[in-house]
Design an enzyme around this catalytic site. Structure first.
Site, PDB file in Angstrom:
ATOM      1  N   HIS A 135       1.021  -1.280   0.009  1.00 54.36           N
ATOM      2  CA  HIS A 135      -0.163   0.166  -0.084  1.00 54.36           C
ATOM      3  C   HIS A 135       0.926   1.405   0.068  1.00 54.36           C
ATOM      4  O   HIS A 135       0.404   2.376  -0.233  1.00 54.36           O
ATOM      5  CB  HIS A 135      -0.818   0.165   0.989  1.00 54.36           C
ATOM      6  CG  HIS A 135      -1.888  -0.963   1.381  1.00 54.36           C
ATOM      7  ND1 HIS A 135      -2.827  -1.353   0.271  1.00 54.36           N
ATOM      8  CD2 HIS A 135      -2.104  -1.988   2.370  1.00 54.36           C
ATOM      9  CE1 HIS A 135      -3.578  -2.522   0.601  1.00 54.36           C
ATOM     10  NE2 HIS A 135      -3.199  -2.833   1.840  1.00 54.36           N
ATOM     11  N   HIS A 173      -6.439  -7.572   0.741  1.00 57.23           N
ATOM     12  CA  HIS A 173      -6.509  -6.161   0.385  1.00 57.23           C
ATOM     13  C   HIS A 173      -5.877  -5.859  -0.947  1.00 57.23           C
ATOM     14  O   HIS A 173      -4.988  -6.471  -1.240  1.00 57.23           O
ATOM     15  CB  HIS A 173      -5.948  -4.908   1.481  1.00 57.23           C
ATOM     16  CG  HIS A 173      -6.497  -5.388   2.792  1.00 57.23           C
ATOM     17  ND1 HIS A 173      -6.173  -6.431   3.665  1.00 57.23           N
ATOM     18  CD2 HIS A 173      -7.755  -4.947   3.297  1.00 57.23           C
ATOM     19  CE1 HIS A 173      -6.837  -6.309   4.849  1.00 57.23           C
ATOM     20  NE2 HIS A 173      -7.680  -5.416   4.438  1.00 57.23           N
TER      21      HIS A 173
END
Length: 374
Positions: A135, A173
């Site tokens: 991320h 995710h």
């Protein structure tokens, strides 16, 4: 005499003593558990282990902004951030807190991925469970990720002359930072299988980049049979078409049923199946960690990944030394840590979690299959 072609394991002592804080999901030990459990099982001799270096700022700046790296170092040195720094760089938030090793720990993860690129220049297999911080953005911390080591690994491999590089992400995710870095690069194939309607709320089925991006959002309850269908219907065919010279697999452990930050229902067998199936796809194979917030499930899963890569048989029951490692863990502040089931101490392998391949999964696979070859 050592086997130069055998897989290598990257780790470091910093993960044993470092925590994001008492209330953060990353308060639990992960990489140290995998190292300890692998050694307890006799699977990690000294010649297979390499210590991850702490990357210097100049090395990180092959992708990350210099101002951001300087802010991250200053926040570690002073153990505080002002409002302007928090707003600009995402540091000092609940997700990305100030803590003692907030530069050194992610820089060691990044250093491991940069080292992996060096080790893989001529081919081979590397397991780096502290990697997978997918991320992280060029100039901002995001989603527990201060740096983006998968991006750095891919860029370092490219600098070594590696052409086509594939990135596969099976974390719960979406790997948004990696997609941002390479969506416009047709020489990098980016595939992500992730839970729909979950943070960071990116990775839509229709997102295609330059034709090199394939996102598969999956519904809650995603099971082992569905992951096998994804492997056979999306991941392996696309890799065969792309013919990568290097393959990076982000093997986040948060898609298993016991993890608190997803609502998927995989067993660790599903991850091990993907790891094994991708082993021979490219001459260079880097397997990273990622998410995983239940100390027992992540430790067992990633130790099993190392077993798959290193060719060890997974025992039905752990020997005493391995069981002692798992019995030494705790999970403060979570209800499931108060009375863990016995198999979290005594086994590596979960009971498989098969199930139907639901219509929405079939339809999304079909939609991706209809897109042109990378």
């Amino acid at each position: 005499m050592t086997d130069a072609t055998a897989p290598l394991f990257l780790g470091a002592g910093i993960y044993r003593r470092s925590s994001y804080g008492a209330f953060h999901p990353l308060r639990v030990p992960r990489v140290s558990t995998v190292m300890d459990l692998s050694r307890a099982l006799g699977w990690l001799p000294a010649d297979r282990f390499r210590t991850s270096p702490c990357a210097k700022p100049a090395a990180l700046q092959i992708w990350h902004d210099p101002d951001y790296i300087a802010a991250l170092q200053l926040a570690e040195a002073t153990q505080q951030v002002d409002d302007a720094t928090r707003a600009r760089f995402g540091l000092g938030t609940a997700a990305n807190p100030v803590f003692a090793e907030m530069y050194r720990r992610p820089a060691t993860g990044a250093g491991g991925s940069l080292l992996a690129a060096e080790l893989l220049a001529g081919g081979g297999v590397v397991f780096h469970p502290a990697g997978g911080t997918h991320h992280g953005l060029k100039g901002r911390a995001s989603g527990f990720c201060y740096l983006n080591d998968p991006v750095l690994a891919i860029m370092a491999l490219r600098r070594k002359g590696v052409g086509r590089i594939a990135y596969v992400d099976i974390d719960a995710h979406h790997g948004d930072g990696v997609e941002i870095a390479f969506a416009d690069d047709p020489q990098t194939l980016v595939m992500s299988v992730h839970e729909e309607r979950r943070w960071p709320f990116t990775g839509a089925l229709a997102d295609a980049g330059r034709g090199n991006v394939f996102n598969l959002p999956v519904p809650r309850g995603f099971n082992d049979t569905e992951m096998q269908a994804v492997l056979e219907g999306l991941i392996l065919p696309r890799l065969a078409q792309f013919r990568p010279e290097a393959l990076v697999l982000q093997c986040g452990a948060d898609a298993v049923e016991e993890d608190p930050l997803s609502r998927l229902s995989l067993s660790n067998n599903a991850h091990w199946g993907v790891v094994a199936a991708l082993r021979g796809v490219a001459p260079r194979y880097l397997v990273l960690g990622g998410g995983g917030y239940n100390p027992w499930s992540v430790g067992r899963l990633w130790t099993g990944v190392w077993a798959v890569l290193a060719g060890h048989d997974i025992p039905e029951r752990l020997p005493g030394a391995g069981e002692n490692v798992l019995r030494g863990l705790d999970w403060p502040g979570h209800s499931r840590g108060r009375n863990p089931p016995a198999h979290w101490f005594t086994t590596l392998r979960d009971v498989p979690r098969p199930g139907p391949v639901r219509d929405e999964v079939r339809a999304r696979l079909a939609a991706l299959a209809e897109r042109g070859a990378p």
